[in-house]
Scaffold this motif. Structure first.
Motif, short mmCIF file in Angstrom:
data_model
loop_
_atom_site.label_atom_id
_atom_site.label_comp_id
_atom_site.label_asym_id
_atom_site.label_seq_id
_atom_site.Cartn_x
_atom_site.Cartn_y
_atom_site.Cartn_z
N ALA A 134 0.87 -1.24 0.11
CA ALA A 134 -0.08 -0.09 -0.16
C ALA A 134 0.85 1.30 -0.07
N TRP A 183 -4.19 0.41 -8.73
CA TRP A 183 -3.94 -0.22 -7.32
C TRP A 183 -4.57 0.57 -6.24
N LEU A 187 -7.28 -0.73 -3.96
CA LEU A 187 -7.08 -1.15 -2.35
C LEU A 187 -7.67 -0.28 -1.35
N GLY A 190 -11.50 -1.18 -1.61
CA GLY A 190 -11.64 -2.97 -1.74
C GLY A 190 -12.06 -3.42 -0.32
N THR A 191 -11.39 -4.04 0.39
CA THR A 191 -11.93 -4.64 1.62
C THR A 191 -11.71 -3.72 2.56
N TYR A 193 -9.93 -4.17 5.32
CA TYR A 193 -8.41 -4.40 5.45
C TYR A 193 -7.62 -3.47 4.78
N SER A 194 -7.80 -3.87 3.19
CA SER A 194 -6.98 -3.19 2.39
C SER A 194 -7.19 -1.45 2.43
N HIS A 195 -8.71 -1.07 2.72
CA HIS A 195 -8.62 0.20 2.91
C HIS A 195 -7.77 0.94 4.39
N ARG A 197 -4.96 -0.26 5.42
CA ARG A 197 -3.74 -0.30 5.04
C ARG A 197 -3.31 0.87 4.26
N MET A 198 -4.27 1.43 3.25
CA MET A 198 -4.08 2.48 2.40
C MET A 198 -4.27 3.69 3.42
#
Lengths: 292, 171
Positions: A134, A183, A187, A190-191, A193-195, A197-198
């Motif tokens: 990320a 990307w 991200l 996305g999920t 979790y990915s959110h 991290r971003m």
């Protein structure tokens, strides 16, 4: 080449070049290009300017290369390595221009392999720690959006060599930004979790973007002469791009713009640069007589 | 001198026939990277080629191959020079080059994006062309990665015949 076996071919004598595993003998990226300085431009200052833009590309490329064998998917390794390769190409041309403009005749290898970290003039963000994927994407988004805006203006430089290098870079950087955008959207939107991290990545990268819009005296001078671009003038355009991307990725754009403070541009680097430069130069320093 | 034109043609033919080390079915002529061939007053053959991408590692090899090919055609002094401007565009790949790519299972590029005079507009949706499968002709293809085994190619897959294929990027 002899057809007996592949090894015979590799050790045969060649008249005009070495076997290409050891280089082709062609090292000057600007061979045959008219490198006359534009009127009223000091070669030393132009060289410093080229070195700044060349170092940004070289250092970022080295950092990106660290994803090879370590990215989430093979396709992403290939993509990041390709982006790094484009940047190395831009660095080669810019550093060759620097060595030619300052009259020292230093070649690209002298700049890449025979300078200490303190002599590099890249912005700090180019050397920023690799972090997670990320963070790599947010860093790439910021750097590619900024460099694309810069090169787009530089393609109208009064120095025909810089203008040509920049015009070519624009086409490549448009692909780099597209990649980072795709990307960031996936991200960020996305999920959960990915959110998350971003969100962390944006918070980490954002403060380091300040320097991208800080103007070094050499950049100011080159802009005045119609040769370079004042990075301070790119702020609105780049922040508008970043806000659009982050918005579409359901991420909040930090409201406060970070202070445009010179750091790496003046040789004031963070602790990240020295190990990165060491890694880049390790083989060249161990084999100083080798030709590539 | 009557022979100048002939010499020029011979030098040009030799340089034009050199092939790309990464795409050996294509000559430099097919790729549109051979920009000019000139015979200087002192007899030196000057050949200008242009890089496809700034970092294309095949360029050095092509320069060496051009040098060798022109010497083999009987010229003693050869200089391979770089033409930086205008930047190479995939639109310069000739019709013959496109045909050869397709015959070798590589999808040729569509039209390159317009080059704006000002800032490059930001697009948040995929805008690049969707190529047809060079193997079965189906239009049902997807992009696996915009970056492939070389700078100039992207990686795609056909949803009809399920084969992966390479596509020369529009630039």
């Amino acid at each position: 080449m002899s057809g007996e076996n592949i090894f015979t071919g590799m050790v045969e004598e060649h008249e005009s070049d070495q076997r290409w595993a050891f280089g082709t003998g062609f090292t000057d990226a600007l061979a045959g290009v008219d490198t006359t300085l534009p009127e009223g431009v000091d070669g030393g200052a132009l060289a410093q300017y080229c070195q700044m833009l060349g170092d940004d590309a070289l250092v970022q490329a080295q950092r990106l290369s660290q994803w090879v064998t370590d990215a989430p998917e093979l396709e992403e390794e290939v993509a990041l390595a390709n982006i790094a390769l484009d940047l190395i190409g831009q660095a080669r041309l810019l550093l060759a221009r620097a060595g030619q403009a300052d009259g020292t005749g230093r070649d690209e290898d002298a700049f890449a392999y025979r300078r200490a970290a303190a002599q590099f003039r890249n912005v700090r963000l180019a050397a920023a720690p690799r972090g997670d994927f990320a963070r790599a994407i947010v860093t790439l988004l910021a750097l590619s959006s900024w460099r694309l805006a810069l090169m787009s203006r530089l393609s109208r430089s009064r120095d025909p060599v810089l203008a040509a290098i920049a015009a070519k870079a624009v086409n490549e950087l448009a692909y780099h930004r597209e990649y980072a955008v795709s990307w960031a959207l996936r991200l960020g939107d996305g999920t959960e979790y990915s959110h998350e991290r971003m969100v962390e990545a944006v918070a980490r990268v954002w403060p380091d973007t300040g320097e991208l819009f800080a103007t070094h005296p050499v950049e100011a001078r080159m802009a005045e002469l119609g040769v370079g671009v004042d990075p301070g003038s790119l702020s609105t355009e780049v922040h508008d791009v970043l806000a659009q991307v982050l918005g579409a990725a359901t991420l909040e754009t930090p409201t406060a713009l970070p202070e445009p403070v010179l750091a790496g541009r003046s040789g004031d680097h963070g602790p990240e640069l020295a190990p990165l430069v060491h890694q880049m130069q390790e083989v060249a320093r161990a084999h100083p007589e080798a030709t590539w | 001198m009557v022979s100048t034109l002939t010499d020029h043609d011979r030098a040009r033919t030799a340089a034009a026939a050199v092939t790309d080390p990464e795409l050996p079915m294509l000559t430099l002529q097919d790729l549109g990277i051979l920009r000019q061939v000139r015979i200087e007053q002192d007899g030196t053959v000057a050949v200008w080629i242009t890089p496809t991408y700034s970092g294309c590692p095949a360029l050095a090899e092509m320069r060496a191959d051009v040098d060798r090919a022109v010497r083999a055609a009987g010229f003693e002094q050869v200089e391979v020079r770089t033409a930086l401007s205008p930047a190479w565009s995939s639109d310069w790949i000739t019709e013959q080059g496109r045909r050869k790519l397709a015959e070798h299972g590589i999808s040729p590029p569509g039209q390159a994006p317009a080059r704006p005079n000002g800032p490059v507009p930001l697009t948040l949706l995929p805008t690049r062309t969707v190529p047809c499968c060079p193997l079965c002709g189906s239009a049902e293809t997807e992009e696996l990665s915009r970056f492939g085994a070389t700078s100039c190619k992207a990686l795609h897959r056909c949803r009809s015949c399920l084969e992966p294929f390479e596509h020369v990027k529009e630039i």
